[in-house]
Design a protein around this motif. Structure first.
Motif, PDB file in Angstrom:
ATOM      1  N   ASP A  58       0.719  -1.153   0.050  1.00 11.13           N
ATOM      2  CA  ASP A  58       0.006  -0.100   0.135  1.00 11.13           C
ATOM      3  C   ASP A  58       0.921   1.356   0.254  1.00 11.13           C
ATOM      4  N   ARG A  59       1.862   1.101   0.779  1.00 13.50           N
ATOM      5  CA  ARG A  59       2.839   2.278   0.808  1.00 13.50           C
ATOM      6  C   ARG A  59       3.438   2.601  -0.668  1.00 13.50           C
ATOM      7  N   ALA A  60       3.921   1.300  -1.263  1.00 16.35           N
ATOM      8  CA  ALA A  60       4.442   1.716  -2.810  1.00 16.35           C
ATOM      9  C   ALA A  60       3.452   2.158  -3.504  1.00 16.35           C
ATOM     10  N   ALA A  61       1.990   1.963  -3.497  1.00 14.65           N
ATOM     11  CA  ALA A  61       0.901   2.294  -4.495  1.00 14.65           C
ATOM     12  C   ALA A  61       0.778   3.778  -4.155  1.00 14.65           C
ATOM     13  N   LEU A  62       0.738   4.195  -2.984  1.00 18.64           N
ATOM     14  CA  LEU A  62       0.389   5.679  -2.671  1.00 18.64           C
ATOM     15  C   LEU A  62       1.593   6.557  -3.272  1.00 18.64           C
ATOM     16  N   ASP A  63       2.911   6.056  -2.886  1.00 19.11           N
ATOM     17  CA  ASP A  63       4.218   6.636  -3.714  1.00 19.11           C
ATOM     18  C   ASP A  63       3.913   6.834  -5.099  1.00 19.11           C
ATOM     19  N   ALA A  64       3.631   5.628  -5.628  1.00 16.32           N
ATOM     20  CA  ALA A  64       3.599   5.549  -7.073  1.00 16.32           C
ATOM     21  C   ALA A  64       2.351   6.774  -7.664  1.00 16.32           C
ATOM     22  N   TRP A  65       1.293   6.881  -6.872  1.00 13.35           N
ATOM     23  CA  TRP A  65       0.232   8.014  -7.222  1.00 13.35           C
ATOM     24  C   TRP A  65       1.038   9.123  -7.015  1.00 13.35           C
ATOM     25  N   ALA A  66       1.688   9.558  -5.910  1.00 15.95           N
ATOM     26  CA  ALA A  66       2.346  10.889  -5.966  1.00 15.95           C
ATOM     27  C   ALA A  66       3.349  11.043  -6.977  1.00 15.95           C
ATOM     28  N   ALA A  67       4.093  10.245  -7.240  1.00 14.43           N
ATOM     29  CA  ALA A  67       4.979  10.490  -8.378  1.00 14.43           C
ATOM     30  C   ALA A  67       4.565  10.629  -9.648  1.00 14.43           C
ATOM     31  N   GLU A  68       3.383   9.881  -9.897  1.00 14.33           N
ATOM     32  CA  GLU A  68       2.808   9.896 -11.024  1.00 14.33           C
ATOM     33  C   GLU A  68       1.934  11.320 -11.385  1.00 14.33           C
ATOM     34  N   ARG A  69       1.387  11.700 -10.356  1.00 14.06           N
ATOM     35  CA  ARG A  69       0.583  13.106 -10.435  1.00 14.06           C
ATOM     36  C   ARG A  69       1.322  14.304 -10.350  1.00 14.06           C
ATOM     37  N   THR A  70       2.657  14.162  -9.983  1.00 10.18           N
ATOM     38  CA  THR A  70       3.507  15.490  -9.930  1.00 10.18           C
ATOM     39  C   THR A  70       4.698  15.443 -10.997  1.00 10.18           C
ATOM     40  N   GLY A  71       4.609  14.268 -11.943  1.00 11.61           N
ATOM     41  CA  GLY A  71       5.266  14.021 -12.826  1.00 11.61           C
ATOM     42  C   GLY A  71       7.024  13.825 -12.155  1.00 11.61           C
ATOM     43  N   GLY A  72       7.065  12.921 -11.113  1.00 13.26           N
ATOM     44  CA  GLY A  72       8.232  12.607 -10.508  1.00 13.26           C
ATOM     45  C   GLY A  72       8.946  13.912  -9.488  1.00 13.26           C
ATOM     46  N   LEU A  73       8.250  14.805  -9.229  1.00 11.49           N
ATOM     47  CA  LEU A  73       8.500  16.147  -8.467  1.00 11.49           C
ATOM     48  C   LEU A  73       8.448  15.884  -7.255  1.00 11.49           C
ATOM     49  N   ILE A  74       7.526  15.126  -6.844  1.00  9.76           N
ATOM     50  CA  ILE A  74       7.200  14.367  -5.185  1.00  9.76           C
ATOM     51  C   ILE A  74       7.226  13.218  -5.365  1.00  9.76           C
ATOM     52  N   PRO A  75       8.332  12.378  -5.080  1.00  9.52           N
ATOM     53  CA  PRO A  75       8.512  10.920  -5.293  1.00  9.52           C
ATOM     54  C   PRO A  75       7.623  10.104  -4.345  1.00  9.52           C
ATOM     55  N   THR A  76       7.278  10.580  -3.184  1.00  7.04           N
ATOM     56  CA  THR A  76       6.844   9.828  -1.876  1.00  7.04           C
ATOM     57  C   THR A  76       5.484  10.750  -1.479  1.00  7.04           C
ATOM     58  N   MET A  77       4.583   9.758  -0.892  1.00  6.42           N
ATOM     59  CA  MET A  77       3.462  10.499  -0.185  1.00  6.42           C
ATOM     60  C   MET A  77       3.869  10.595   1.173  1.00  6.42           C
ATOM     61  N   PRO A  78       3.514  11.839   1.772  1.00 11.64           N
ATOM     62  CA  PRO A  78       4.036  12.127   3.081  1.00 11.64           C
ATOM     63  C   PRO A  78       2.906  11.764   3.953  1.00 11.64           C
TER      64      PRO A  78
END
Length: 436
Positions: A140-160
């Motif tokens: 689940d952690r990996a899925a949230l991080d992937a969403w953050a990275a995708e939605r910001t074009g990699g600018l924010i790679p992890t969900m806080p």
């Protein structure tokens, strides 16, 4: 994690046509008010930071719709409007942010299996991704991080956010913004002679223009404030804010929000008095070979990242009562009692000469004859601004005056390699918006 996604096809089509949406004035004032509240809560000695109330306000509005009791009242105060209006305004804002050229915005919702959710509330989320946690915290952690990275074009790679068994629901917002200057800068090695950056080798950004109204001075509750507007090609401008020496970061940023909203009139560079009429400014008359007035800018490049714990300033965001875990506060979201356990934001901002990886400048001078100096026939106004100490910035949507991002610069980019040069003959369009 499994889930479904509703995409904003209308927003995508609108962005493709270049149509820029209008943001209702009430929403702009409410979001900018939250920006000013957040900025004012920054500590007096704050180091460099970046924050986006535009990426918090929609979440607060959506939560307010599902809240009850003291939590609802506090959230209404934070968003600056009744909860039943805030939810619709939040949906409109996310849609508008996603339609601005160079901008993107998204909402994500994830819940534990078995947690009942109000169908009406979920259906009201703007173009949201909705999923259920799998129960495997690592996955689940990996899925949230992937969403953050995708939605910001990699600018924010992890969900806080921390994922553990106590977390039943996660509501997230992602926002990105990219723009290129209408008139680029050139960079050079800059070593300030005084102030906190004295002796440091910094990446300096230099530019000359004849448009003196790009800079001005406003009298504000924080004292005199020099404001420079750097125009972008997507309808988003960056306002750089230099206050009086010793002015608190939060006070300077809040004053800048007031300038954007028209609360503090700006006296522009074409009518400023001679001398030093504002922080960092020098205005004088000089002899010139052309009739063009001159605005010279010296700005350090900056590259910032920050993470904020919103619960550390819970009153600013209307989240005080909602954190009481002895009670449920969101009956409009779920039949199960829910309280706020975490609220964080990760952000970044980068200011460069923008988009010029390599360039060359060729200068051809013509003279009347060997050893003859050019004739300085004209007396013109020259305005110089050097931002050689900590300053603030606001990224502002030009037509609506919505503040999209804000921050404070204390540690500019250090100089490590030779700068490139480029042709800076192209000037800004004469018909762009004034300070009005």
């Amino acid at each position: 994690m499994r889930g479904t996604e509703r995409t904003g096809d209308t927003a995508t089509a609108a962005k493709a046509t270049g149509w820029t949406p209008s943001v209702p004035g009430g929403t702009v004032r409410a979001v900018n008010r939250l920006t000013a509240r957040w900025a004012a809560a920054l500590p007096a000695g704050a180091r460099g930071t970046v924050l986006s109330a535009a990426a918090v306000w929609p979440l607060l509005g959506l939560l307010a719709e599902g809240a009850a009791g003291p939590a609802r009242a506090e959230l209404e105060d934070a968003v600056g409007m009744p909860a039943d209006r805030a939810a619709e305004a939040a949906r409109e804002l996310v849609t508008a942010l996603d339609r601005i050229r160079g901008s993107a915005a998204a909402i994500g919702l994830w819940a534990r299996p078995g947690l009942p959710l109000r169908e009406r509330w979920v259906a009201g989320l703007p173009a949201a991704s909705f999923g259920r946690f799998s129960g495997d915290d690592t996955a689940d952690r990996a899925a949230l991080d992937a969403w953050a990275a995708e939605r910001t074009g990699g600018l924010i790679p992890t969900m806080p956010v921390e994922i553990d068994a106590d977390v039943l629901l996660v509501l997230a917002a992602a926002q990105t913004l990219r723009t290129r200057w209408l008139q680029p800068f050139w960079d050079f090695e800059w070593t300030p002679e005084s102030g906190p950056w004295a002796g440091r080798s910094l990446v300096g950004l230099r530019r000359w223009t004849s448009l003196l109204d790009r800079v001005g001075v406003a009298e504000t509750p924080a004292g005199p404030l020099t404001v420079l507007r750097v125009l972008g090609d997507t309808g988003v401008d960056v306002h750089l804010l230099l206050g009086a020496e010793g002015a608190a970061p939060g006070a300077v940023l809040a004053a800048g929000v007031g300038v954007v909203g028209g609360a503090h009139p700006v006296v522009t560079g074409d009518v400023l008095p001679l001398g030093e009429p504002g922080p960092g400014l020098r205005v004088e008359h000089v002899r010139s070979s052309t009739r063009e007035h001159e605005l010279g800018l010296g700005i350090p490049a900056f590259d910032l990242t920050a993470e904020h714990d919103l619960l550390a300033s819970a009153a600013v965001f209307g989240l005080g009562a909602a954190t009481d875990r002895d009670h449920g506060h969101f009956p409009g979201v779920s039949d199960s009692p829910l309280a706020i356990a975490q609220a964080k934001q990760a952000g970044m901002a980068r200011f460069t000469r923008d988009g010029f990886e390599a360039a060359a400048v060729t200068v051809i001078g013509a003279a009347a004859g060997a050893g003859v100096e050019p004739r300085l026939r004209y007396r013109v106004r020259r305005v110089r601004l050097d931002m050689d100490r900590p300053f603030g910035f606001l990224a502002v949507h030009r037509t609506s005056r919505l503040v999209l991002s804000a921050g404070w610069v204390t540690d500019p980019v250090g100089y490590t390699e030779a700068p490139y040069a480029y042709d800076e003959d192209e000037d800004e369009d004469e018909d762009e918006d004034d300070w009005s």
